[in-house]
Enzyme design. Structure first.
Site, PDB file in Angstrom:
ATOM      1  N   HIS A 165       9.763  -2.704  -1.933  1.00 22.58           N
ATOM      2  CA  HIS A 165       9.012  -3.019  -0.637  1.00 22.58           C
ATOM      3  C   HIS A 165       8.185  -4.266  -0.538  1.00 22.58           C
ATOM      4  CE1 HIS A 165       9.600   1.188   0.491  1.00 22.58           C
ATOM      5  NE2 HIS A 165       8.974   1.602  -0.890  1.00 22.58           N
TER       6      HIS A 165
HETATM    7  C1  BDR Z   1       4.306   0.726   0.961  1.00 22.67           C
HETATM    8  O1  BDR Z   1       3.166   1.635   0.519  1.00 22.67           O
HETATM    9  C2  BDR Z   1       2.901   1.739  -0.690  1.00 22.67           C
HETATM   10  O2  BDR Z   1       2.860   2.642  -1.436  1.00 22.67           O
HETATM   11  C3  BDR Z   1       3.737   0.430  -1.281  1.00 22.67           C
HETATM   12  O3  BDR Z   1       2.926  -0.149  -2.366  1.00 22.67           O
HETATM   13  C4  BDR Z   1       4.400  -0.175  -0.209  1.00 22.67           C
HETATM   14  O4  BDR Z   1       3.432  -1.512   0.030  1.00 22.67           O
HETATM   15  C5  BDR Z   1       5.705   1.431   1.025  1.00 22.67           C
HETATM   16  O5  BDR Z   1       5.749   2.134   2.320  1.00 22.67           O
END
Ligand code: BDR
Ligand code: CA
Length: 305
Positions: free
Chosen positions: A235
């Site tokens: 992500h």
């Molecule tokens: C996002 O949520 C967090 O757990 C991760 O770091 C990322 O930014 C993904 O949904």
């Protein structure tokens, strides 16, 4: 290009930091820390420890606000580990926070023209900075969060970062003039698997070993929560990569809102009642090109530190 990362430093935030540090075209002027995967203090500590590991103790780290009584969600602790970096243990960093994240963000946008801010956690600090009109009209934001064309990851309709503070992301969508949304639509198409991780272990440095351990912890968590994917979602580093190279994604431009009503709270969706500002929502990604750049840059960083 100058860059500020706004991190809630868990595992993929650590990869986002590594991607920025490994990119010669980037001057990382600071990291601001928010809560989310971990509490703000832990995000500052993790970030400082990672900067030490990667040989960049000179980068300042600022602490953002946190809601009263906030606690780490069970799912966050499961995916990122109780302290945010899986089971990796890094030496305690010497420094702490250099000051207030929101003040720093507002001042930085006034000072630097070629600045991009990449928020990869809840939007709380960015929403607070938007109270400054100059920030609202001049900040360039490439944020990880939301899901337009796919379901959420912590609720059937909500992505984790938006879910933590839906009002804040809604304010970002309504008030910030230049926002690119890197949501689950694209980040769940850029996956890291055990075979890539082996390359970091083979480098033979402490940094390589740390990257490999982080990734293995993260992949194991995904094997439990989302086994159908066959890897873990990159992500946060994808948002950094798009800030550097917008051609990695194709976007739909539309006014966005976050649902605040209970039934669909946290859903990111188009707003038919407005025509502006238009958020650039990434809906397509060149996953192969991104993964190639990700592995090349982080492997080089691991070899050199
Ligand atoms: C996002 O949520 C967090 O757990 C991760 O770091 C990322 O930014 C993904 O949904
Ligand atoms: Ca994050």
């Amino acid at each position: 290009m100058k860059l500020i990362l706004d991190l809630d430093t868990g595992i993929d935030d650590a990869f986002a930091l590594a991607y920025a540090l490994a990119s010669p075209e980037v001057e990382l002027i600071a990291v601001t820390c928010t809560y989310g995967n971990v509490a703000v203090d832990d995000a500052v500590r993790n970030t400082r420890a990672l900067l030490d590991l990667f040989g960049r103790p000179d980068v300042p780290v600022y602490a953002g606000p946190s809601p009263a009584g906030w606690e780490v969600a069970e799912v966050s602790a499961f995916i990122h580990g109780a302290h945010g970096l899986g089971e990796v243990s890094l030496p305690a960093p010497a420094g702490g926070s250099a000051g207030d994240a929101v003040d720093f963000l507002v001042a930085a946008v006034r000072e630097h023209e070629d600045l991009v801010i990449v928020p990869t956690g809840p939007s709380t600090s960015i929403a607070a900075a938007l109270e400054d009109e100059y920030f609202a009209s001049h900040a360039r934001l490439v944020m990880m969060g939301g899901a337009l064309t796919v379901p959420g990851n912590v609720r059937p309709w909500a992505e984790a970062n938006v879910w933590q503070d839906p009002e804040a992301t809604d304010r970002v969508f309504r008030q910030a003039a230049d926002v690119t949304m890197i949501g689950l639509d694209v980040t769940l198409r850029t996956l890291l698997t055990h075979s890539e991780v082996a390359r970091w272990r083979a480098v033979g440095t402490r940094a390589g070993e740390v990257l490999a351990e982080l990734a293995e912890y993260y992949i194991r968590a995904y094997e439990t929560t989302a086994p159908h994917l066959g890897g873990c979602g990159l992500h946060d580093p994808l948002a950094v990569a798009v800030a550097l190279d917008p051609s990695l994604v194709t976007c739909l431009s539309l006014p966005m809102q976050v649902d605040l009503a209970e039934e669909t709270r946290g859903r990111t969706i188009g707003d038919l009642s407005r025509v502006a500002p238009q958020v650039k929502v990434a809906v397509g990604v060149d996953a192969e090109k991104f993964l190639g750049a990700f592995m090349e840059r982080l492997t080089r960083l691991a070899a050199n530190t």
